[in-house]
Design a protein around this motif. Sequence first.
Motif, short mmCIF file in Angstrom:
data_model
loop_
_atom_site.label_atom_id
_atom_site.label_comp_id
_atom_site.label_asym_id
_atom_site.label_seq_id
_atom_site.Cartn_x
_atom_site.Cartn_y
_atom_site.Cartn_z
N CYS A 277 38.86 -44.65 15.96
CA CYS A 277 39.87 -45.54 15.38
C CYS A 277 40.84 -46.02 16.46
CB CYS A 277 40.60 -44.82 14.26
SG CYS A 277 41.79 -45.86 13.38
N LEU A 278 41.26 -45.13 17.33
CA LEU A 278 42.17 -45.53 18.40
C LEU A 278 41.50 -46.51 19.36
CD1 LEU A 278 44.84 -45.31 19.88
CD2 LEU A 278 44.00 -43.23 20.99
N LEU A 279 40.24 -46.29 19.67
CA LEU A 279 39.52 -47.23 20.54
C LEU A 279 39.38 -48.59 19.87
CD1 LEU A 279 38.01 -47.64 23.18
CD2 LEU A 279 35.94 -46.77 22.08
N GLY A 280 39.16 -48.60 18.56
CA GLY A 280 39.10 -49.87 17.84
C GLY A 280 40.43 -50.61 17.87
N ARG A 281 41.53 -49.88 17.74
CA ARG A 281 42.84 -50.52 17.82
C ARG A 281 43.08 -51.13 19.20
NH1 ARG A 281 47.07 -46.15 16.21
NH2 ARG A 281 48.49 -47.93 16.53
N LEU A 282 42.65 -50.43 20.23
CA LEU A 282 42.82 -50.96 21.58
C LEU A 282 41.97 -52.21 21.78
CD1 LEU A 282 42.85 -47.63 23.60
CD2 LEU A 282 44.72 -49.29 23.48
N TYR A 283 40.72 -52.18 21.33
CA TYR A 283 39.88 -53.36 21.46
C TYR A 283 40.42 -54.54 20.65
CZ TYR A 283 35.95 -51.40 24.09
OH TYR A 283 35.16 -50.87 25.09
#
Length: 824
Positions: A136-142
């Motif tokens: 989820c955090l990686l998706g927010r960054l992307y």
Amino acid sequence: MAGKMTPNNVTASLLLRQAIYYHLDNCAYESALFFAERLYAHDQSFCDSAYLLAYTHLRLGDARTAYQVSRGSGYRGSHLGSCYVFAQACLELERYKDGITGLENGRKQWSKADTNLGKHTSFTRMPYPDAAAFSCLLGRLYRAYDDKKKAIPCFEEALRRNPFMWEAFTSLYDMGVSVRVPNVFRTSDGLARTLEHGLNATPILAWIAGPSPQPPEPLQQKKTGQQQNRQPSDPFGPYGASQESASYPDSENGFVSKMYLSQSGITSSQPGKPLEETDTQSAPAPTAHNSQVGRAGHQVEPPQAPPRRTRAAQAADSTVTDAPPKMGHRLGTRRIDKAQESAKDHVEPGTKTSTVASSTTERKRTAAGHPVQTRSMNTEEPRRSARLNVVPRSTATKTSSTGATRELRKARPPISRFARPGSSGANVGRVISGNRKPPQEDIGMDIDHAEAVPRAKEPPVVQAAPPPPPAPKPAESESVKAVEEALKIIFDLLKKLASGYALSSEFQCQDAVAVYMSLPRSHQDTPWVLAQLGRTQYEQANYAEAEKYFKRLRVIAPTRLEDMEVYSTVLWHLKKETELSFLAHEMIDSVWDSPEAWCALGNAWSLAYDHEQALRCFKRATQLDPKFAYAYTLQGHEHVENEEYDKALTAYRHAIAADKRHYNAYYGIGRVYEKLGNYDKALSHYHAASVIHPAHAVLICCMGSVLHKQKQFKQALPYFTKATELAPRAPDVRLKKARALLQMGQLKAAQTELMILKDLAPDRAQVHFLLGKLSKTLHDKKSAVRHFTIALSLDPKASLQIKEAIESLEEDDDDEGPDDSMMQ
């Protein structure tokens, strides 16, 4: 700390970590930071020292320090906790590329991490996030990095691993991605069992069944158990057998007290040793109290070797025995050998007699009932199985004090360490070859089976209490069933909430309202649901209904700031200047640095027609939050009112850069191009906005208006018709449709629309003006004059246009006079 870490230093690091977690769990972040710095200074090589220091800084809102501390291991992805904190700091500092790199470097580690779902209990906590949180955090960054293609799989993976990742679900719909809600929130055996492991089945079942009465524990037994749990040595008082035995009086359950008396007698020779270290000590002298009577009526002397504590309790008084002796001790251990050697060192020579030897020989018999021939300690080593006879024995004879005439069997040879206890080397081959079964002998200790016959007050040795039936399986099945039922309740609720959010994100507002209204009343009155209901009504231009929900929201959550910019816009459309001013000043007084508060204040100034003050407020909102798309859109609207079209276009483009699905900005650009006369660009931007919000009546009406201005009445009429279907109570949309019908000559349909408009907006001057023109076309002079007069009274500023219409009505009468006379 420099130098090699000793066990004490490692323990100190662990204790400091415990102190940090304690303060973090209790929201004492300053204390947590203090101990985190101590841990980092104590041992920087400790696995969590840098992570905990960065984590406490992040909790305190210091993202820059958290970024700096966790950068080493976080950027490399070598430590899960540091990697997660580093990525969080990068997200706050808008260093999206660094955060993405750190998470991608550590993907091999966190992608294999087990889920933490169901592992957070009252007694345990998980120190690092799991794979769902990382995804989820990686998706927010992307997403922040404007890489939608890579952000979508990350959010999908987070939902696949943990269906409770609500942020991942809402992020997908905010990006315009459709998700099958029933496939996300569904129960499964694996999920139920995962959650069941984190819950204690007994409290769940006990909570369901209610409190059950328990039989009271006997007072004497409770006291005995409390005394047994005491430490063997009291640092605040002398340790002695007499003091301890005084607290253990005889009771109905006298086995424990007699066993303790036996232990006290054994330890009296060595008062300084704990009870656990006195397994092999000298036996007490035989007394009349502990003498026994044999089966043949002869008095049997006590054994000379000191017994273990459990058997010493039975030897103290054989008349009362509450439990059979334990049979499960293994033979051939090193501990027994050392015990035997220590016993031989403490026993004085010449203490045994032939009578003792014969009685001991009689006591020990084989499985066939023959007495066992003893061995001389001068020629052989002591047997490892002889737990009771650890004192060196004298040479055994074949005579017996009871006069038994049965033949004696040869004593068994010493037990090999590699052979099964109780079996000799001669019968090993027979057992393996299957010629016959090995003799069923007790391998715990040498026991005379003749004495195993049940006696008056002693249960037989072989009659052991059966083990209780295993109860975890029924409890586990019931607990899993309870978890499944609870999951069904939660997922049914989440399905409704998710469906409502999905429908509102796709701007299917009527269906979204129906779903939200199907929720239980307790959930309808929550701030999040009320805000969603107010938004859906606002998107449908039902401003009066939206105001009701936002008013209710302010009552329940007066300190809530989220969605208040929408509420202020609703009040702006309703022209409620007093309510809007009160809302703006209340928000500004409570939270000065809130962008929503400055938007509300800007709307208040805009309603007062002070566009310059409104622009200052909206600019302040964008300074506080550069990603606040709605504030840029409101700036653009004020620039349009000031006829500053270039600045308006710039503001709208900033809003699109902040949120690509912000349809209001596309609408604003289309409005600017429409005012500039560039109808093609205006129509394309209106169309782009309608793709995002296909059910917005105003956008569809704007597309019809552009076509209407291009004299394409036939192409514009379907847009007006669809807009009136979507917003049947919107007077502006219906007014444009009526005007198009008049120009197309469809007088009957136009009259129907105008009569509806008369009921919807009786104070609208344009409605009466159009009714006057329709009556003029229908040659109804009296109705035309009446409607023109009403329009003139409602809008005096349009008196010139209305007077010209009245004069044209008189001219038409003059023109009709000669024609009529000529016709006659």
